[in-house]
Every structure is written in C-alpha cells, then in structure tokens.
Write a protein that holds these residues in place. Structure first.
Motif: not given
Length: 323
Positions: A243-270
């Motif tokens: 479980y501890m190993i899986l928890f670490t992998i989960y944290k790495l998953r969310t970290l990777l997502y943040k890294r991939l999506n943190s560089s550019i913020y999608k602005l509101p449509t207007n």
C-alpha cells in the motif's frame, strides 16, 4: 533541507483530521480519469465498461473451468476467487457510476451530494482500494509461495486470476482521478484479517480444500497455529508495504499531471489571448491535481499579461479609479 520538507509535507498532510475519513471534493473525481481535460469523456466511459466486462468474463471463466467440477461451492473458499470477484464488483460499480454521470445527470447530482457512508462513491472508493491491494498480494503470494509447476498447470484461468488481475488493477490506478489516502491502508489489512478468521473457522468446522486436505492453503494450516499466525502477520505486513508503494505511485501520478498541466492555464472563454502564456497558479485544482473548469465569465476587470478582456473598457477603468 527544503527538498526534504517538500517531500515530507504531503505525507504529514495525510495524517490530518480531514484525511481520516471518506470525504473528498469534488466527488466527480470518482467518475473521471486523471488525464481527461473535460467534464465527461467517452473514452473513459468505454474503458470503464471494457475493464468491467473483462473481469466478468474472468469470473465466469474461472467458475466454468474449475479443477473439481463436483464441488462448486469450494470455489468460494479461496482468497484468489474472493479477490477476482471483488475486482469484478468494483469495476462494474465504477462503470455504472460513470454511465450515470454521462447519461443521467438528474441522478448524478443526487449521487454527488450524498454524504452518508453508504454513498456509492464511498463504497466504490473502499472497494477499489481493497481490490487493488488484494490483487497484487494474491499475485505475489501465488507465484512465490503457492505455485508448483509439477502440480499446477499454467492454464488461461491461472494466468487471468493470478497475473492479469493485478496488472489490470495497477493500470487502473494510473488512470483514475480519485485519490489514495495513507490512513486508508486499514481497509486491505482488515480484508486480510477477515479472510484469516474465515479460514480458521472453516478449518475448525472440518472444511477441506479441493484436494481433500483439511485446510484451504497449506501455508495457513491452523493445525499448526504458530506457523499459521506468523504467515498471516507476514502477509498483513506485506499489505502495508504494498500500500505504501501504491501511495507513492499515486503521488507521482498527480505530480506528473500537475507538471504537464501547470505551464499554461486555460483562460475563460471570454478572454482573448495575444499569444503569451499565463502561468497556472493552482486555480481550480482539487486534491488529485485534476483541474476543474472555472466559470466562463471572467472576473478580471482589466487587461493583463498579454491578454485582452473584451469586457474591459475605458469606462471600466474610470470606474475602477473612482473606487
């Protein structure tokens, strides 16, 4: 030192009061993939039904192709089959929830707002944690301790129930958006304790396995209580480690997502961009790192950093200065 704090801080947060229970917002993380950028994904819906149908097929195949067809009820005494049935029920519930989210929004809203412990999302969350860890433990124990090439055939059933079960659940961990919480490790441990108690009662009542032996597994033979108890403790310890190993992998998953999506913020449509990117400052992020779409109405009363707000005018500037 700062790097050590950066590593330990997320772990410390896992022991906070709000992380002890089964509350999680937004609830729609349970019907989304970590990697989808919209509120609904047909690809994720198809995936959920694919994995559910796969496990239904595995359960049916394992029931039909039992080694001993004369004692069908013996199918239900083995941990392997407890695990594969739980995987089937977990993924079937997940597919139903995602389908409800897609096609029945009137029911989806009610489900999202349920706060009782019997909420389908909390039930699904608990089942997913248990089936994830149990499938991996079953795979490890079977291939390292129980498998005997001379006595056990390398059949399709064997591979599906002792290898593909853990592979599928591990891949699912990488895809889903809902979190793992460190304190929820008690769930797979409790599942293991329940099975140990069942195996003890079953043996004390004179139960036998498919080979006619007076136990379910030879490694948990309660006629030798010290050895059986030690085996249970080792397996439960292995549950915690996994479980501890899986928890670490989960944290790495969310970290990777943040890294991939943190560089550019999608602005509101207007808001019309002039070409420059705007750094994401964690606007609209949940605990899983997934970004939830903000309102389509821009609350920014000015132009900023390379972007022009059509709602902003000279009159607006005059009003702002008067304030």
């Amino acid at each position: 030192m700062s790097r050590i704090k950066a590593i330990l801080h997320p772990v410390k947060k896992e022991f906070s009061t709000k992380k002890c229970g089964f509350d999680h917002t937004p609830a729609d993380d349970f019907v989304k993939s970590q990697w989808q950028n919209c509120s609904k994904s047909n690809a994720y819906l198809i995936y959920r039904w694919f994995i559910a149908i796969f496990f239904i097929g595995v359960v049916l195949e394992s029931m039909i192709n039992q080694e001993d067809q004369g004692s069908f009820w013996l199918y239900f005494i083995y941990m392997t089959n407890w695990g594969i049935i739980l995987c089937m029920l977990t993924n079937l519930l997940g597919a139903i929830l995602v389908t409800t989210w897609h096609y029945h929004p009137e029911y989806a809203d009610k489900l999202l707002n349920m706060e009782s412990l019997t909420s389908p999302f909390r039930v699904y969350w608990s089942m997913h944690i248990i089936s994830l860890v149990a499938s991996i433990i079953i795979t490890i124990i079977y291939w390292t301790v129980l498998y005997n090439a001379e006595q056990s055939s390398l059949s399709v059933t064997n591979v599906l129930t002792h290898a593909f079960n853990s592979i599928c659940m591990f891949v699912d961990l990488l895809i889903v958006a809902h979190p793992l919480r460190l304190l929820h490790l008690f769930l797979p441990v409790l599942f293991g304790i329940v099975y140990a108690i069942f195996s003890y009662i079953y043996q004390m009542l004179g139960g036998i396995n498919r080979k006619g032996k007076p136990y379910i597994y030879h490694v948990i033979d309660w006629s030798r209580p010290k050895n059986a108890f030690l085996t249970v403790v080792v397996i439960l310890t292995l549950c915690i480690i996994v479980y501890m190993i899986l928890f670490t992998i989960y944290k790495l998953r969310t970290l990777l997502y943040k890294r991939l999506n943190s560089s550019i913020y999608k602005l509101p449509t207007n808001v019309k961009c002039t070409g420059k990117s705007v750094k994401n400052t964690n606007i609209g992020e949940s605990g899983t790192g997934i970004q939830h779409s903000p309102s389509g109405i821009s609350m920014v009363l000015s132009n900023f950093s390379g972007c022009e707000n059509p709602a902003y005018t000279v009159s607006s500037e005059n009003i702002k200065h008067k304030i």
